[in-house]
Design a protein around this motif. Structure first.
Motif, short mmCIF file in Angstrom:
data_model
loop_
_atom_site.label_atom_id
_atom_site.label_comp_id
_atom_site.label_asym_id
_atom_site.label_seq_id
_atom_site.Cartn_x
_atom_site.Cartn_y
_atom_site.Cartn_z
N PRO A 158 0.83 -1.21 0.00
CA PRO A 158 0.00 0.00 0.00
C PRO A 158 0.87 1.26 0.00
N SER A 159 0.42 2.23 -0.75
CA SER A 159 1.13 3.51 -0.79
C SER A 159 0.59 4.34 0.39
N VAL A 160 1.39 4.44 1.45
CA VAL A 160 0.83 5.00 2.70
C VAL A 160 1.29 6.43 3.00
N ASN A 161 2.04 7.04 2.08
CA ASN A 161 2.54 8.39 2.39
C ASN A 161 1.42 9.36 2.74
N PHE A 162 0.34 9.32 1.96
CA PHE A 162 -0.73 10.29 2.16
C PHE A 162 -1.48 10.00 3.47
N SER A 163 -1.85 8.75 3.66
CA SER A 163 -2.61 8.42 4.87
C SER A 163 -1.76 8.65 6.12
N ASN A 164 -0.46 8.42 6.00
CA ASN A 164 0.45 8.65 7.11
C ASN A 164 0.50 10.15 7.43
N ALA A 165 0.66 10.99 6.39
CA ALA A 165 0.75 12.43 6.62
C ALA A 165 -0.59 12.99 7.12
N ALA A 166 -1.67 12.29 6.79
CA ALA A 166 -2.99 12.75 7.26
C ALA A 166 -3.22 12.38 8.72
N GLY A 167 -2.30 11.62 9.30
CA GLY A 167 -2.41 11.28 10.72
C GLY A 167 -3.20 10.00 10.99
N CYS A 168 -3.47 9.22 9.94
CA CYS A 168 -4.24 7.97 10.13
C CYS A 168 -3.32 6.92 10.79
N ALA A 169 -3.89 6.11 11.66
CA ALA A 169 -3.10 5.05 12.31
C ALA A 169 -2.84 3.92 11.30
N HIS A 170 -1.67 3.32 11.43
CA HIS A 170 -1.28 2.20 10.55
C HIS A 170 -0.80 1.03 11.40
N ASP A 171 -0.98 -0.16 10.88
CA ASP A 171 -0.48 -1.36 11.55
C ASP A 171 0.40 -2.13 10.58
N PHE A 172 1.31 -2.92 11.12
CA PHE A 172 2.14 -3.75 10.25
C PHE A 172 1.41 -5.07 10.01
N ASP A 173 1.08 -5.35 8.75
CA ASP A 173 0.40 -6.60 8.39
C ASP A 173 1.48 -7.64 8.10
N ALA A 174 1.58 -8.62 8.98
CA ALA A 174 2.69 -9.58 8.86
C ALA A 174 2.56 -10.42 7.59
N GLU A 175 1.33 -10.73 7.15
CA GLU A 175 1.20 -11.58 5.96
C GLU A 175 1.50 -10.80 4.68
N GLN A 176 1.03 -9.56 4.60
CA GLN A 176 1.36 -8.75 3.41
C GLN A 176 2.76 -8.15 3.58
N HIS A 177 3.29 -8.29 4.77
CA HIS A 177 4.59 -7.74 5.13
C HIS A 177 4.69 -6.26 4.70
N ALA A 178 3.75 -5.50 5.21
CA ALA A 178 3.68 -4.08 4.82
C ALA A 178 2.86 -3.31 5.84
N TRP A 179 3.08 -1.99 5.88
CA TRP A 179 2.26 -1.12 6.72
C TRP A 179 0.94 -0.88 6.02
N VAL A 180 -0.13 -0.99 6.80
CA VAL A 180 -1.48 -0.90 6.24
C VAL A 180 -2.29 0.04 7.14
N PRO A 181 -3.03 0.99 6.56
CA PRO A 181 -3.83 1.87 7.42
C PRO A 181 -4.94 1.10 8.14
N ARG A 182 -5.23 1.51 9.36
CA ARG A 182 -6.30 0.85 10.13
C ARG A 182 -7.64 1.42 9.66
N VAL A 183 -8.51 0.56 9.14
CA VAL A 183 -9.81 1.04 8.65
C VAL A 183 -10.94 0.18 9.21
N ASP A 184 -12.17 0.74 9.22
CA ASP A 184 -13.31 -0.04 9.68
C ASP A 184 -14.03 -0.68 8.49
N ALA A 185 -15.21 -1.21 8.73
CA ALA A 185 -15.93 -1.93 7.67
C ALA A 185 -16.32 -1.03 6.50
N TRP A 186 -16.31 0.31 6.72
CA TRP A 186 -16.64 1.26 5.62
C TRP A 186 -15.38 1.92 5.09
#
Ligand SMILES: Cc1cc2nc3c(=O)[nH]c(=O)nc-3n(C[C@H](O)[C@@H](O)[C@H](O)COP(=O)(O)OP(=O)(O)OC[C@H]3O[C@@H](n4cnc5c(N)ncnc54)[C@H](O)[C@@H]3O)c2cc1C
Length: 484
Positions: A276-304
């Protein structure tokens, strides 16, 4: 759809601003406009389509077999968007996002088009900024003649251009086989495909096989892989890669089963999957988690697909790699969420309308886990073992310097590393070094990437000139802040 040709044509504010016109952004925009929202879809490219459907309405590639059926399917998604009431700003880069202090609960976005900048406001934002290729730092990867396979695909889709001379494609992941097939069909002289997929990954992915066999990826993936193996020189089990040459690429050296091979070539295309390209979501202050299976940082999102910042949703591959068809469905779901938050749909209606889309999404995501597990890159391609390998291309920081700072100076994370070595402070804002810097620090300190963390980014997310900033309309407060 109403296209915007100049920045002045933008409205002051929109119900919803969507960043990125790939399948996620296009579907979100069409759906949100159908639900009655005023929508702006901004994308830095000259035509809609994002990565997969790049230039689908303008490509000079006329032979449909070269780019394949999946590519041409993008015309339907673009067509639906074109029939919508959304506003479309092509060639428009969105470089900042933050709260609009004049209207609490809304956002202020900085955009540039044709060298002119503007600040507009939005009540809701959907980031559909997609994926990027995972960095693939090997010795010599900064030599002229070495590029990412995705970059070669961009040249093919947008300009019908292919590398001249002998081309080697190296790495892993389903896109590697697709790209090899597309370039070969377009007439590129492919000297070899060097596959770095780890043999041990097959056993790790075994448990995910039943879902994969029932997924659309199975038949497609098998066809691509078999074609690459049958038609091209295919070397499996590659464990080391080095690009060499004086001033420009001359050879690629590789190891396979303890043996060394050398191939003379003019172009080396590297690819080890997308993240995932996380530069924008990171700069927007969104929380991210490290997804061990995708081996990448992924923004934390809800069902929507709403992020942890109220009012900002993240759809498509930017919220975790799911592929193009899932991206389109996630865009739709994010649009239902935004419409409901804006009071255009009550929750019951939102759930009813999104139900079938959600069911379809579940089907499209089936089989992804197998791909994530099988194509997880080998450790030596995530954290380059050779100290001289450049990691931060913008600031020319090597793997050895990062290891040394982590070990000798006790640097604990990527933000501190920035202060010591400037890695991540160049124009790409860490896009091309962030994941590798994290791996190297984690490896040196015996920590996990999740424990190590990621760069904390600040706008501008994309380069913007001083002239653009200076030409922005000023408020009285901003003028008195600097004029004495
Ligand atoms: C180089 C590359 C090539 C790929 N090719 C294929 C392929 O051929 N087949 C396939 O199945 N999958 C491909 N993928 C995977 C792929 O990304 C898809 O799964 C799909 O395109 C994801 O859709 P999306 O809408 O989430 O994002 P994308 O399609 O990536 O669209 C995101 C869009 O946002 C724009 N954008 C990003 N940031 C900004 C900003 N700040 N301002 C303005 N615009 C911005 C980008 O330029 C892009 O147009 C590719 C990925 C990459 C990185």
């Amino acid at each position: 759809m109403t296209p915007i040709a100049s920045i002045e044509q933008l409205a002051e504010s929109y119900d919803l601003v969507i960043v990125g016109a790939g399948p996620a952004g296009l579907s979100a925009a069409a759906r949100a406009a159908e639900l009655g929202l005023s929508v702006l879809l901004a994308d830095e490219n000259p035509a809609p389509g994002g990565q997969i459907y790049r230039a689908v309405t303008t490509t000079p590639v006329r032979n449909r077999a070269i780019l394949g059926d999946d590519y041409w399917r993008g015309a339907d998604i673009v067509g639906r968007f074109e029939r919508s009431q959304a506003t479309y700003a092509p060639r428009c880069t969105v470089w900042s996002i933050g709260p609009d202090e004049t209207a609490p609960g809304t956002f202020e976005l900085g955009l540039s088009l044709d060298g002119k900048a503007r600040i507009i406001s939005a009540r809701q934002v959907i980031l559909a900024t997609g994926a990027q290729e995972r960095p693939f730092p090997i010795p010599g990867w900064t030599l002229p003649g070495v590029m990412t396979a995705g970059a070669a695909q961009i040249a093919l889709k947008s300009a019908g251009a292919i590398p001249s001379g002998r081309t080697v494609i190296a790495g892993c992941g389903p896109l590697l086989y697709l790209l090899a097939g597309q370039l070969a069909a377009a007439g590129c002289q492919i000297a070899a495909v060097l596959d770095t997929t780890q043999k041990g990954n097959w056993s790790k992915a075994l448990g995910a096989i039943p879902d994969f066999l029932r997924s659309p990826y199975f038949a497609k993936g098998l066809k691509l892989m078999l074609a690459a193996r049958r038609k091209l020189r295919f070397v499996a089990g590659v464990t080391s890669l080095t690009a060499t040459g004086g001033g420009k690429l001359a050879t690629v050296q590789f190891e396979q089963n303890g043996r060394t091979g050398t191939i003379a070539c003019d172009t080396l295309l590297l690819h080890q999957g997308v993240i995932p390209s996380v530069n924008f979501s990171n700069a927007a202050g969104c929380a991210h988690d490290f997804d061990a299976e995708q081996h990448a940082w992924v923004p934390r999102v809800d069902a929507w697909f709403a992020s942890t910042v109220p009012g900002i949703a993240i759809a498509g591959d930017g919220a975790g790699i799911g592929g193009a068809e899932s991206a389109a469905l996630r865009g739709e779901i994010a649009a239902f969420g935004a419409a409901s938050r804006l009071g255009k749909l009550n929750e019951a209606e939102r759930d009813r309308q999104a139900g079938p889309v959600r069911a379809e999404l579940e089907k499209k995501l089936r089989g992804r886990r197998f791909l994530d597990l099988l194509y997880k890159p080998a450790p030596q391609f995530l954290a380059p073992p050779k100290d001289e390998t450049i990691v931060c291309r913008c600031e020319e920081v090597t793997a050895g310097q990062i290891r040394d700072a982590a070990k000798r100076l006790g640097v604990t994370g990527p933000n501190q590393m920035k202060a010591f070595l400037r890695c991540g402070m160049g124009p790409c804002q860490g896009r091309l070094c962030g994941p590798t810097v994290v791996e190297l620090i984690a490896e040196t300190r015996g920590a996990t990437p999740a424990e190590t963390g990621y760069y904390r980014l600040r706008p501008p997310i994309k380069p913007v000139t001083l002239a653009e900033l200076a030409a922005l309309p000023q408020t009285e407060a901003s003028v008195t802040a600097v004029v004495r």
